[in-house]
Scaffold this motif. Structure first.
Motif, short mmCIF file in Angstrom:
data_model
loop_
_atom_site.label_atom_id
_atom_site.label_comp_id
_atom_site.label_asym_id
_atom_site.label_seq_id
_atom_site.Cartn_x
_atom_site.Cartn_y
_atom_site.Cartn_z
N VAL A 20 138.71 33.63 -77.25
CA VAL A 20 138.64 32.23 -77.66
C VAL A 20 137.37 31.60 -77.09
N ARG A 21 137.11 31.84 -75.82
CA ARG A 21 135.91 31.28 -75.17
C ARG A 21 134.64 31.82 -75.82
N GLN A 22 134.62 33.10 -76.09
CA GLN A 22 133.44 33.71 -76.72
C GLN A 22 133.22 33.13 -78.11
N LEU A 23 134.29 32.92 -78.86
CA LEU A 23 134.16 32.37 -80.20
C LEU A 23 133.64 30.94 -80.14
N ILE A 24 134.13 30.16 -79.20
CA ILE A 24 133.65 28.79 -79.06
C ILE A 24 132.16 28.78 -78.74
N ASN A 25 131.73 29.61 -77.81
CA ASN A 25 130.31 29.67 -77.48
C ASN A 25 129.46 30.04 -78.68
N THR A 26 129.96 30.94 -79.51
CA THR A 26 129.23 31.30 -80.73
C THR A 26 129.15 30.12 -81.68
N ARG A 27 130.23 29.37 -81.78
CA ARG A 27 130.29 28.24 -82.70
C ARG A 27 129.45 27.06 -82.22
N LEU A 28 129.03 27.05 -80.97
CA LEU A 28 128.23 25.94 -80.46
C LEU A 28 126.74 26.13 -80.71
N GLN A 29 126.36 27.23 -81.32
CA GLN A 29 124.96 27.46 -81.63
C GLN A 29 124.51 26.55 -82.78
N CYS A 30 123.32 26.02 -82.65
CA CYS A 30 122.75 25.24 -83.76
C CYS A 30 121.23 25.25 -83.63
N ARG A 31 120.54 24.78 -84.67
CA ARG A 31 119.08 24.89 -84.70
C ARG A 31 118.38 23.82 -83.87
N ASN A 32 119.07 22.72 -83.58
CA ASN A 32 118.46 21.66 -82.78
C ASN A 32 118.59 22.01 -81.29
N PRO A 33 117.48 22.23 -80.58
CA PRO A 33 117.56 22.71 -79.20
C PRO A 33 118.30 21.74 -78.27
N GLU A 34 118.05 20.44 -78.41
CA GLU A 34 118.69 19.48 -77.51
C GLU A 34 120.20 19.43 -77.76
N LEU A 35 120.57 19.46 -79.03
CA LEU A 35 121.98 19.44 -79.38
C LEU A 35 122.68 20.70 -78.88
N ALA A 36 122.04 21.84 -79.08
CA ALA A 36 122.61 23.11 -78.60
C ALA A 36 122.76 23.08 -77.08
N ALA A 38 123.13 20.41 -75.17
CA ALA A 38 124.20 19.49 -74.82
C ALA A 38 125.57 20.15 -74.98
N LEU A 39 125.75 20.88 -76.06
CA LEU A 39 127.04 21.53 -76.32
C LEU A 39 127.31 22.65 -75.32
N GLN A 40 126.29 23.46 -75.06
CA GLN A 40 126.47 24.55 -74.11
C GLN A 40 126.71 24.02 -72.70
N GLN A 41 126.08 22.88 -72.39
CA GLN A 41 126.29 22.26 -71.09
C GLN A 41 127.74 21.85 -70.91
N MET A 42 128.31 21.24 -71.95
CA MET A 42 129.71 20.82 -71.85
C MET A 42 130.62 22.04 -71.74
N ALA A 43 130.34 23.05 -72.54
CA ALA A 43 131.17 24.26 -72.51
C ALA A 43 131.10 24.94 -71.15
N GLN A 105 131.24 16.49 -64.08
CA GLN A 105 129.80 16.58 -64.32
C GLN A 105 129.36 15.41 -65.18
N ILE A 106 128.05 15.20 -65.23
CA ILE A 106 127.52 14.14 -66.07
C ILE A 106 127.93 14.39 -67.52
N SER A 107 128.35 13.33 -68.20
CA SER A 107 128.83 13.48 -69.58
C SER A 107 127.68 13.71 -70.53
N VAL A 108 128.00 14.20 -71.72
CA VAL A 108 126.97 14.44 -72.74
C VAL A 108 126.25 13.15 -73.09
N GLN A 109 127.00 12.06 -73.26
CA GLN A 109 126.35 10.81 -73.67
C GLN A 109 125.48 10.24 -72.55
N ALA A 110 125.86 10.46 -71.29
CA ALA A 110 125.06 9.95 -70.18
C ALA A 110 123.79 10.77 -69.99
#
Length: 330
Positions: A20-36, A38-43, A105-110
């Motif tokens: 489940v964790r591995q699948l989520i990490n795969t699903r958090l990939q995207c082309r925008n570096p900052e967005l990716a 942010a998502l990986q940081q939260m995960a 930890q610091i939130s994504v929005q912060a």
């Protein structure tokens, strides 16, 4: 007890949770570096994976049959979908509340700004829908997921409509909690039972178990604002600062003596240094004991529904999980 629970859970569903964790990490990939980022940081900050754990343990409890590869794959993907939906709602909650922290930890929005946070939440919603389409096309659970999302939103909107409303009733609080928190617990338990091959009655029992567990979980969460503030992973009394009155405060507001002290402190914006005064009044009112008793009632209801599931190691672990959630301090 905790180490024993963790060891037994790892033995029973550890491999599936890892996937489940591995699948989520795969699903958090995207082309925008900052967005990716942010998502990986939260995960990487790591949640408890409570909802996927609930789904998988209920799946083990619902039927004694060994999972075939297709069933196992579907349960893993549905476990990931539930956690991804949960992550999306957390990010959007932090935006609305202007929360500086999440999971200690610091939130994504912060950290990344509200624009990146909105896109991060939206991307998670799209991944949630992708997993549903891949696994639930032409299945009744596509509608059930949609209804669960509506319940979550209705709960949040109900809570928002009652901000700063000192006369709100405990029944209104419970109605909103049944949506914004319990809906995902109920969905996880229901999906676990159904897709593991449980019959209609077993699935209904599992759903009621998850629903009552979710309500009790939220009540305990609200209690922690008043009892373990130094250990919380969010700013103390943050809900209070935004006009969201959790159960302990609502119970205190039902007492005439406490109302007289609380009313001038609940003006908006909150007067300086009022949070600790409010906390002290709520504690002295005895409201925390009342809230604990209500949490225990829902815990007992959850346990009653759980005992209707087939006897199994997974059922015993779910009982341990229920007690641990009610006794937690973080």
């Amino acid at each position: 007890m905790i180490n024993s629970f963790q060891t037994q859970t790892k033995h029973l569903i550890g491999s599936e949770l890892k996937q489940v964790r591995q699948l989520i990490n795969t699903r958090l990939q995207c082309r925008n570096p900052e967005l990716a980022h942010a998502l990986q940081q939260m995960a990487s900050h790591g949640g408890k994976f409570l909802r996927p754990t609930l789904l998988l343990l209920v799946a083990k409890a619902a039927t004694p049959n060994e999972w075939d590869p297709a069933t196992r794959s579907r349960l893993i993907q549905l476990g990931a979908s539930i956690e991804i939906l949960h992550m999306a709602t957390l990010i959007h909650d932090d935006i609305i509340d202007d929360s500086p922290k999440r999971r200690g930890q610091i939130s994504v929005q912060a950290q990344f700004g509200k624009d990146t946070a909105v896109y991060a939440g939206d991307l998670l919603f799209t991944q949630f829908f992708d997993l549903l389409i891949a696994n639930l096309a032409n299945d009744e659970y596509l509608k059930i997921n949609a209804r669960a999302m509506k319940k979550i939103l209705d709960g949040e909107l109900g809570q928002m409509a009652l901000r700063y409303h000192q006369q709100q009733q405990v029944t209104q609080y419970l109605r909103n909690v049944n949506g914004k928190t319990a809906a995902l617990f109920q969905l996880a338990a229901s999906e676990g039972a159904h897709f593991a091959g449980g019959d209609q009655q077993t699935t209904a029992y599992a759903a009621r178990f998850g629903q009552n567990l979710g309500i009790a979980f939220q009540i305990i969460d609200d209690l922690l604002d008043y009892t373990e503030q130094s250990k919380l992973n969010k700013p103390v009394m943050q809900d209070l600062a935004t006009g969201v009155y959790s159960l302990p405060l609502l119970l205190a507001l039902q007492q005439p003596a406490a109302v007289k002290e609380l009313q001038p402190l609940l003006e908006r914006p909150l007067p300086p240094d009022s949070e600790q005064q409010i906390r002290a009044i709520v504690i002295s009112s005895g409201a925390l004991d009342e809230a604990r008793q209500l949490a225990q009632r829902f815990t007992q209801k959850a346990d009653e529904w759980l005992k209707k599931l087939p006897n199994s190691p997974a059922q015993l672990l779910l009982g341990q999980l229920t007690q641990q959630l009610m006794q937690r301090t973080v």
